[in-house]
Scaffold this motif. Structure first.
Motif, PDB file in Angstrom:
ATOM      1  N   LEU A 116       0.821  -1.202   0.000  1.00  0.00           N
ATOM      2  CA  LEU A 116       0.000   0.000   0.000  1.00  0.00           C
ATOM      3  C   LEU A 116       0.864   1.266   0.000  1.00  0.00           C
ATOM      4  CD1 LEU A 116      -3.045   0.780   0.214  1.00  0.00           C
ATOM      5  CD2 LEU A 116      -2.632   1.150   2.663  1.00  0.00           C
ATOM      6  N   VAL A 117       1.843   1.288   0.930  1.00  0.00           N
ATOM      7  CA  VAL A 117       2.703   2.477   1.036  1.00  0.00           C
ATOM      8  C   VAL A 117       3.494   2.696  -0.254  1.00  0.00           C
ATOM      9  CG1 VAL A 117       4.778   3.363   2.158  1.00  0.00           C
ATOM     10  CG2 VAL A 117       2.884   2.502   3.535  1.00  0.00           C
ATOM     11  N   VAL A 118       4.060   1.608  -0.788  1.00  0.00           N
ATOM     12  CA  VAL A 118       4.878   1.718  -2.009  1.00  0.00           C
ATOM     13  C   VAL A 118       4.011   2.185  -3.191  1.00  0.00           C
ATOM     14  CG1 VAL A 118       6.090   0.326  -3.741  1.00  0.00           C
ATOM     15  CG2 VAL A 118       6.670   0.101  -1.323  1.00  0.00           C
ATOM     16  N   HIS A 119       2.834   1.569  -3.246  1.00  0.00           N
ATOM     17  CA  HIS A 119       1.940   1.908  -4.344  1.00  0.00           C
ATOM     18  C   HIS A 119       1.581   3.403  -4.320  1.00  0.00           C
ATOM     19  CE1 HIS A 119      -1.037   1.136  -7.399  1.00  0.00           C
ATOM     20  NE2 HIS A 119      -1.957   1.807  -6.676  1.00  0.00           N
ATOM     21  N   ARG A 120       1.238   3.875  -3.078  1.00  0.00           N
ATOM     22  CA  ARG A 120       0.854   5.276  -2.956  1.00  0.00           C
ATOM     23  C   ARG A 120       2.008   6.214  -3.321  1.00  0.00           C
ATOM     24  NH1 ARG A 120      -1.922   5.482   2.462  1.00  0.00           N
ATOM     25  NH2 ARG A 120       0.168   5.937   3.226  1.00  0.00           N
ATOM     26  N   ALA A 121       3.174   5.865  -2.873  1.00  0.00           N
ATOM     27  CA  ALA A 121       4.356   6.706  -3.142  1.00  0.00           C
ATOM     28  C   ALA A 121       4.669   6.742  -4.631  1.00  0.00           C
ATOM     29  CB  ALA A 121       5.554   6.185  -2.352  1.00  0.00           C
ATOM     30  N   LEU A 122       4.538   5.566  -5.255  1.00  0.00           N
ATOM     31  CA  LEU A 122       4.862   5.536  -6.697  1.00  0.00           C
ATOM     32  C   LEU A 122       3.804   6.290  -7.518  1.00  0.00           C
ATOM     33  CD1 LEU A 122       6.287   1.923  -7.139  1.00  0.00           C
ATOM     34  CD2 LEU A 122       7.530   4.093  -7.326  1.00  0.00           C
ATOM     35  N   GLU A 123       2.581   6.212  -7.037  1.00  0.00           N
ATOM     36  CA  GLU A 123       1.527   6.939  -7.743  1.00  0.00           C
ATOM     37  C   GLU A 123       1.806   8.451  -7.685  1.00  0.00           C
ATOM     38  OE1 GLU A 123      -2.633   6.462  -6.381  1.00  0.00           O
ATOM     39  OE2 GLU A 123      -2.716   5.172  -8.156  1.00  0.00           O
ATOM     40  N   LYS A 124       2.193   8.877  -6.478  1.00  0.00           N
ATOM     41  CA  LYS A 124       2.534  10.284  -6.273  1.00  0.00           C
ATOM     42  C   LYS A 124       3.703  10.672  -7.179  1.00  0.00           C
ATOM     43  CE  LYS A 124       3.175  14.199  -3.911  1.00  0.00           C
ATOM     44  NZ  LYS A 124       2.301  15.344  -4.054  1.00  0.00           N
ATOM     45  N   ARG A 125       4.654   9.770  -7.248  1.00  0.00           N
ATOM     46  CA  ARG A 125       5.827   9.995  -8.091  1.00  0.00           C
ATOM     47  C   ARG A 125       5.407  10.160  -9.569  1.00  0.00           C
ATOM     48  NH1 ARG A 125      11.275  11.097  -9.074  1.00  0.00           N
ATOM     49  NH2 ARG A 125      12.094   9.707 -10.690  1.00  0.00           N
ATOM     50  N   ALA A 126       4.487   9.271  -9.995  1.00  0.00           N
ATOM     51  CA  ALA A 126       4.032   9.338 -11.386  1.00  0.00           C
ATOM     52  C   ALA A 126       3.349  10.675 -11.669  1.00  0.00           C
ATOM     53  CB  ALA A 126       3.091   8.173 -11.674  1.00  0.00           C
TER      54      ALA A 126
END
Lengths: 509, 129
Positions: free
Chosen positions: A111-121
């Protein structure tokens, strides 16, 4: 796929992350210390850093600081062993995006990784857009400078004025032609920027275009020793509002000089060549007619041949003059808002005598309130003088000629109708041809050059209009001239069309 | 004996004048000659001719100017005027800024050169008309 770096001194955490994130297809690298992690960051691109805060050697906070300095776009999620809110908050103040407390479940990590990567995108996308906009602005600036270069290289002068009549752009050619001083003139009202050579009237005209009081105008301006042709057109905004006016200037001094030379040449030819020849032929005629005494057969024979030769030369000169005429007839020198009623009245006035001499009724119906057209006054006079004079010529004693003008759509239609001899179907397609003259018993005595109608057609077409003819031999002809209405008039002067008077002229009394 | 009709011939070309005068003198006319517009106006006033034959292209005042002045003079406006020109057809108002009104002020016009019989016929018509 995103690339993730895990920095933690605990092997078990690194292995867990590798396993969980590797399964999701991410490219995952690992480092056991802060120093190693920073080195790996130098080696290749990275989207997300999972960073343990409590490590021997370089601490997590120190690594975070360096990362912020050297890799500002990198997403950082801190792993906090002691799960204290303080250290997590401190890390996030220092630029971390999120935190995850140890121990964590695979789902929490995902969840945390997914959210961070989404933000990054999202951030990458925003950065991309920002870049694109910057490039767009650069392109617009480039386009501006290209247009500027083009305008500055033009031989024709370009002068742009805003809606208040202030000069906002002028190219070197315009400055040279109008003898304006350097770009200091920009921002000045046109009147002041010019103000010298008696160009006030012209500046006034441009001001009227800028102010929406007048449509496009073209006019000649004598300046110094030369003449400029100035075309001024309004510049319209998206909603049709007038933003100002653009004027294109061309130096037509040379053209004018050539035109003058041509006119001089024509006058010279007609007087200096044709007149002496006429004189010679006249003298030969007198001798041939025996007025000065008898002549013998051989003398008569030779005189007759000499007369034929002079006649041939005179005809040749006539043709040359006719050509000069047709060329001279179609130059539009000045276009302005014109009342056709006025032009028709003048033509009727001029030809009234001819009509009266043949006992013809000449009737004009053209209300002064007709919407105006854009045209050259002299050219328009030429058109209707030709049509009217033809109608009079080709109509017998006691007949009638009617002139009628009315708006038809976006055109003004002027009809010249007569009940004269008419035109046969064979002649009809040719009457607008150069040098074509209808030849039959009825037309033999009618004087003409065969150039009147071609000139009418060329002038009307040069005004973006058209001319039509309808005719029945024996019952008369109808010529219709269509001229485009001044497009600016309707919008701005609606309601004025209904002036009541109708101008009748030369009606039977 | 009835007075011979007086014809005033105005033209700046002496050769043309000589030939035309010879043609007119085959008829019982008294031919008076003027070699420019100014002289033409003077003689029109002094000699009261029956007909005036007027060349168009002359140094100012040209035939149109003379014609216009004569027609504005209440004492002279009745005298028929025959305009003689080498340019009538060939050079129109576009080039020559000829006001067509002036053209119609003349009573008749004829191209130069003119056949002797035609000239006599036209002058005869103006005198008897």
């Amino acid at each position: 796929m995103a690339s993730i770096l895990v920095v933690d001194d605990e092997r078990i955490i690194r292995d867990g992350c590798l396993r969980i994130l590797g399964k999701l297809g991410y490219e995952v690298r690992e480092a056991g210390s802060g120093e190693e992690g920073l080195n790996l960051l130098q080696d290749g691109p990275c989207d997300l850093l999972l960073l343990d805060l409590k490590m021997p050697g370089l601490s997590g906070m120190e690594v975070l600081q360096r990362v912020r300095e050297n890799h500002p776009g990198l997403m950082v999620v801190v792993i906090t062993g002691y799960a204290t809110v303080e250290s997590a908050v401190e890390a996030m103040k220092a630029g971390a995006y999120d935190f995850i407390p140890k121990p964590f479940t695979p789902d929490q990590l995902r969840l945390v990784v997914h959210r961070a990567l989404e933000k990054r995108a999202l951030e990458m996308e925003a950065a991309g857009l920002r870049k694109e906009r910057e490039r767009g602005l650069r392109e617009i600036a480039g386009e501006k400078s290209r247009i500027k270069t083009i305008i500055h290289c033009m031989v024709d002068g370009v002068l742009v004025t805003d809606h208040e009549g202030q000069v906002v752009l002028n190219n070197p050619a315009a400055m040279r032609m109008l003898k304006m001083t350097a770009p200091g003139d920009l921002g000045l009202p046109l009147r002041e920027a010019l103000g010298r050579d008696g160009l006030e009237a012209w500046a006034e005209k441009i001001g009227q275009v800028c102010g929406g009081k007048s449509p496009a105008v073209s006019q000649e301006i004598p300046i110094g020793e030369t003449t400029l042709m100035a075309h001024t057109a309004p510049v319209l905004g998206e909603d049709g509002e007038i933003l100002g006016a653009v004027t294109v200037l061309r130096d037509i001094g040379l053209l004018k000089a050539m035109d003058r030379m041509k006119s001089d040449f024509v006058a010279m030819v007609s007087h200096e060549l044709r007149a002496p020849l006429a004189s010679v032929e006249q003298q030969l005629s007198v001798i041939l007619a025996g007025i000065l005494g008898d002549i013998n057969e051989r003398q008569r024979d030779m005189m007759a041949r000499a007369k034929e030769r002079t006649r041939g030369l005179i005809c040749l000169i006539n043709d040359l003059l006719d050509l000069a005429k047709i060329e001279a007839g179609v130059v539009i020198q000045y276009r302005e808002r014109l009342s056709i009623a006025g032009v028709l009245e003048k033509a009727v006035e001029i030809l009234k005598g001819e009509a009266e001499a043949k006992n013809l009724t000449l009737h004009l119906s053209a209300a002064p309130s007709l919407p105006p057209v854009m045209g050259d006054q002299r050219n328009m006079e030429e058109v209707f003088l030709n049509l009217l004079s033809n109608a009079i010529k080709y109509t017998g004693e006691g007949g009638w000629v009617r002139v009628e003008a009315r708006p038809e759509g976006s055109y003004l239609c002027v009809q010249v109708e007569d009940n004269g001899i008419g035109i046969s179907p064979e002649d009809l397609p040719h009457i607008f041809d150069k040098f074509y003259r209808v030849k039959n018993a009825q037309t033999r005595k009618i004087v003409g050059t065969g150039l009147g109608l071609p000139i009418v057609k060329r002038i009307v077409e040069a005004h973006l209009g058209m001319v039509e003819v309808e005719s029945q031999p024996g019952s008369g002809s109808k010529f219709r001239v269509y001229l485009p209405l001044d497009p600016f008039w309707e919008e701005r002067h609606e309601g004025k069309h209904s002036a009541p008077d109708s101008g009748n002229f030369g009606s039977p009394s | 004996m009835a007075l011979q009709p007086r014809v005033l011939l105005v033209d700046d070309d002496p050769d043309f004048v000589e030939a035309t005068k010879a043609i007119l003198e085959t008829k019982p006319y008294e031919v008076i000659v003027a070699y420019d517009g100014k002289e033409g106006l003077e003689k029109a006033r002094k000699e009261s001719p029956r007909v005036i034959i007027l060349d168009v292209m002359m140094p100012p005042p040209d035939g149109y100017a003379v014609c216009s002045e004569l027609k504005r003079d209440p004492n002279l406006c009745k005298i028929p005027i025959l305009l003689l020109t080498a340019v009538m057809q060939a050079v129109p108002h576009t080039l020559y800024t000829i006001d067509m009104g002036l053209r119609t002020e003349a009573d008749d016009y004829i191209d130069k050169p003119v056949e002797p019989s035609e000239l006599v016929r036209r002058v005869e018509a103006l005198i008897s008309g």
